[in-house]
Design a protein around this motif. Structure first.
Motif, PDB file in Angstrom:
ATOM      1  N   VAL A 240       0.840  -1.198   0.000  1.00 26.37           N
ATOM      2  CA  VAL A 240       0.000   0.000   0.000  1.00 26.37           C
ATOM      3  C   VAL A 240       0.874   1.247   0.000  1.00 26.37           C
ATOM      4  O   VAL A 240       1.985   1.228   0.521  1.00 26.37           O
ATOM      5  N   GLU A 241       0.360   2.306  -0.578  1.00 31.53           N
ATOM      6  CA  GLU A 241       1.097   3.566  -0.574  1.00 31.53           C
ATOM      7  C   GLU A 241       0.187   4.732  -0.243  1.00 31.53           C
ATOM      8  O   GLU A 241      -1.037   4.646  -0.389  1.00 31.53           O
ATOM      9  N   ILE A 242       0.797   5.806   0.222  1.00 32.20           N
ATOM     10  CA  ILE A 242       0.070   7.010   0.616  1.00 32.20           C
ATOM     11  C   ILE A 242       0.259   8.054  -0.473  1.00 32.20           C
ATOM     12  O   ILE A 242       1.389   8.381  -0.836  1.00 32.20           O
ATOM     13  N   PRO A 243      -0.832   8.595  -1.031  1.00 32.48           N
ATOM     14  CA  PRO A 243      -0.707   9.591  -2.101  1.00 32.48           C
ATOM     15  C   PRO A 243       0.074  10.818  -1.632  1.00 32.48           C
ATOM     16  O   PRO A 243      -0.111  11.300  -0.520  1.00 32.48           O
ATOM     17  N   MET A 244       0.966  11.304  -2.481  1.00 24.32           N
ATOM     18  CA  MET A 244       1.752  12.507  -2.195  1.00 24.32           C
ATOM     19  C   MET A 244       1.306  13.592  -3.163  1.00 24.32           C
ATOM     20  O   MET A 244       1.431  13.440  -4.376  1.00 24.32           O
ATOM     21  N   LEU A 245       0.776  14.686  -2.650  1.00 24.48           N
ATOM     22  CA  LEU A 245       0.189  15.729  -3.484  1.00 24.48           C
ATOM     23  C   LEU A 245       1.126  16.904  -3.747  1.00 24.48           C
ATOM     24  O   LEU A 245       0.824  17.766  -4.567  1.00 24.48           O
ATOM     25  N   GLY A 246       2.264  16.932  -3.061  1.00 28.57           N
ATOM     26  CA  GLY A 246       3.202  18.033  -3.239  1.00 28.57           C
ATOM     27  C   GLY A 246       4.437  17.623  -4.004  1.00 28.57           C
ATOM     28  O   GLY A 246       4.426  16.671  -4.793  1.00 28.57           O
ATOM     29  N   ILE A 247       5.529  18.319  -3.744  1.00 28.57           N
ATOM     30  CA  ILE A 247       6.791  18.054  -4.442  1.00 28.57           C
ATOM     31  C   ILE A 247       7.525  16.860  -3.849  1.00 28.57           C
ATOM     32  O   ILE A 247       8.118  16.047  -4.562  1.00 28.57           O
ATOM     33  N   ASN A 248       7.481  16.739  -2.517  1.00 29.92           N
ATOM     34  CA  ASN A 248       8.181  15.653  -1.844  1.00 29.92           C
ATOM     35  C   ASN A 248       7.577  14.306  -2.237  1.00 29.92           C
ATOM     36  O   ASN A 248       6.361  14.185  -2.416  1.00 29.92           O
ATOM     37  N   THR A 249       8.426  13.309  -2.365  1.00 24.35           N
ATOM     38  CA  THR A 249       7.955  12.012  -2.845  1.00 24.35           C
ATOM     39  C   THR A 249       7.492  11.067  -1.750  1.00 24.35           C
ATOM     40  O   THR A 249       6.848  10.050  -2.040  1.00 24.35           O
ATOM     41  N   SER A 250       7.826  11.353  -0.475  1.00 21.76           N
ATOM     42  CA  SER A 250       7.452  10.409   0.568  1.00 21.76           C
ATOM     43  C   SER A 250       7.325  11.087   1.926  1.00 21.76           C
ATOM     44  O   SER A 250       7.797  12.206   2.129  1.00 21.76           O
ATOM     45  N   LEU A 251       6.698  10.362   2.862  1.00 17.59           N
ATOM     46  CA  LEU A 251       6.530  10.830   4.229  1.00 17.59           C
ATOM     47  C   LEU A 251       7.541  10.157   5.153  1.00 17.59           C
ATOM     48  O   LEU A 251       8.113   9.117   4.816  1.00 17.59           O
ATOM     49  N   ASN A 252       7.731  10.742   6.327  1.00 13.42           N
ATOM     50  CA  ASN A 252       8.552  10.123   7.357  1.00 13.42           C
ATOM     51  C   ASN A 252       7.992   8.739   7.687  1.00 13.42           C
ATOM     52  O   ASN A 252       6.780   8.518   7.662  1.00 13.42           O
ATOM     53  N   VAL A 253       8.871   7.823   8.033  1.00 12.14           N
ATOM     54  CA  VAL A 253       8.472   6.431   8.270  1.00 12.14           C
ATOM     55  C   VAL A 253       7.464   6.304   9.408  1.00 12.14           C
ATOM     56  O   VAL A 253       6.550   5.476   9.355  1.00 12.14           O
ATOM     57  N   ILE A 254       7.593   7.120  10.452  1.00 13.28           N
ATOM     58  CA  ILE A 254       6.645   7.067  11.571  1.00 13.28           C
ATOM     59  C   ILE A 254       5.269   7.538  11.114  1.00 13.28           C
ATOM     60  O   ILE A 254       4.248   6.917  11.430  1.00 13.28           O
ATOM     61  N   VAL A 255       5.247   8.633  10.361  1.00 11.94           N
ATOM     62  CA  VAL A 255       3.976   9.177   9.875  1.00 11.94           C
ATOM     63  C   VAL A 255       3.290   8.160   8.969  1.00 11.94           C
ATOM     64  O   VAL A 255       2.073   7.923   9.074  1.00 11.94           O
ATOM     65  N   SER A 256       4.046   7.551   8.082  1.00  9.72           N
ATOM     66  CA  SER A 256       3.482   6.549   7.172  1.00  9.72           C
ATOM     67  C   SER A 256       2.875   5.381   7.937  1.00  9.72           C
ATOM     68  O   SER A 256       1.758   4.936   7.652  1.00  9.72           O
ATOM     69  N   ALA A 257       3.620   4.878   8.915  1.00  3.42           N
ATOM     70  CA  ALA A 257       3.130   3.750   9.717  1.00  3.42           C
ATOM     71  C   ALA A 257       1.889   4.142  10.507  1.00  3.42           C
ATOM     72  O   ALA A 257       0.966   3.335  10.670  1.00  3.42           O
ATOM     73  N   ALA A 258       1.850   5.379  10.982  1.00  4.61           N
ATOM     74  CA  ALA A 258       0.696   5.843  11.759  1.00  4.61           C
ATOM     75  C   ALA A 258      -0.552   5.934  10.890  1.00  4.61           C
ATOM     76  O   ALA A 258      -1.635   5.486  11.283  1.00  4.61           O
ATOM     77  N   ILE A 259      -0.406   6.513   9.709  1.00 12.16           N
ATOM     78  CA  ILE A 259      -1.558   6.669   8.815  1.00 12.16           C
ATOM     79  C   ILE A 259      -2.157   5.317   8.459  1.00 12.16           C
ATOM     80  O   ILE A 259      -3.369   5.094   8.598  1.00 12.16           O
ATOM     81  N   VAL A 260      -1.322   4.391   8.028  1.00 13.98           N
ATOM     82  CA  VAL A 260      -1.814   3.077   7.620  1.00 13.98           C
ATOM     83  C   VAL A 260      -2.242   2.259   8.837  1.00 13.98           C
ATOM     84  O   VAL A 260      -3.258   1.541   8.793  1.00 13.98           O
TER      85      VAL A 260
END
Length: 202
Positions: free
Chosen positions: A175-195
């Motif tokens: 699974v992946e989290i959509p990125m709407l800005g310039i940066n290609t990815s989120l911090n690993v903690i933030v990603s784990a929290a969202i999912v």
């Protein structure tokens, strides 16, 4: 029992084991597999998140640092003493252990009393753990459209290179989290929290 950050930091490890891991504090059937995460503050933050989600265990794999590294201790605010964890030389080992542990165990479907023909729960996951990587990769799906069931293991990877290709091949879903800005990815903690919250709480 609820403890604030100061109480968690001051908590004796033996007291944590004896009083906080009682039957009334039964953990969810969700696991974190942390593969080659170099930033020790990220590792500590993942412990804090794991406590918030009441996960069963964290597997720290490969080149991921382990407690009692002082940065992990600091960032986790003491939750490393509460959340069960284990080191594995590779994520493959952690996945193999979890698959063996949950072999023949019917997956819990929280919030659902029965399964219909239109159910989104795959029959292939009814007797085994679901392994889900959080990664931008071929075949990945929007995390909001993914179907989750417990027991569940979420894999996060290196801050730069992500989850290893050979590990992705062992997963049931990516699974992946959509990125709407310039940066290609989120911090690993933030990603784990969202999912993590999407999969177990929402």
């Amino acid at each position: 029992m609820k403890l604030n950050s100061k109480q968690l930091r001051d908590l004796d490890p033996e007291t944590a084991k004896s009083s906080l891991n009682q039957p009334q504090n039964k953990r969810k059937e969700i696991y974190f597999i942390v593969e080659n995460v170099y930033d020790t503050y990220n590792v500590g933050g993942l412990f804090r998140l794991a406590d918030a989600l009441n996960v069963a265990k964290i597997y720290l794999c490969g080149e991921t640092e382990i407690p009692p590294n002082h940065k992990i201790v600091k960032a986790s605010i003491g939750t490393y003493k509460i959340v069960p964890w284990e080191y594995k030389s590779s994520a493959r080992e952690a996945i193999a252990e979890l698959r063996k542990k949950h072999e023949g165990v019917e997956a819990r479907k929280e919030g659902s009393k029965k399964r219909s023909d239109e159910s989104h729960v795959s029959t292939s996951n009814l007797s085994s753990i679901s392994i889900v990587a959080i990664e931008q990769a071929k075949g990945s799906v929007d995390y909001r459209k993914a179907k989750y069931s417990l027991p569940l293991a979420l894999i996060v990877g290196n801050e730069t290179s992500g989850v290893m290709e050979e590990t992705l091949e062992l997963c049931d879903q990516i699974v992946e989290i959509p990125m709407l800005g310039i940066n290609t990815s989120l911090n690993v903690i933030v990603s784990a929290a969202i999912v993590g919250y999407q999969a177990t709480i929402l």
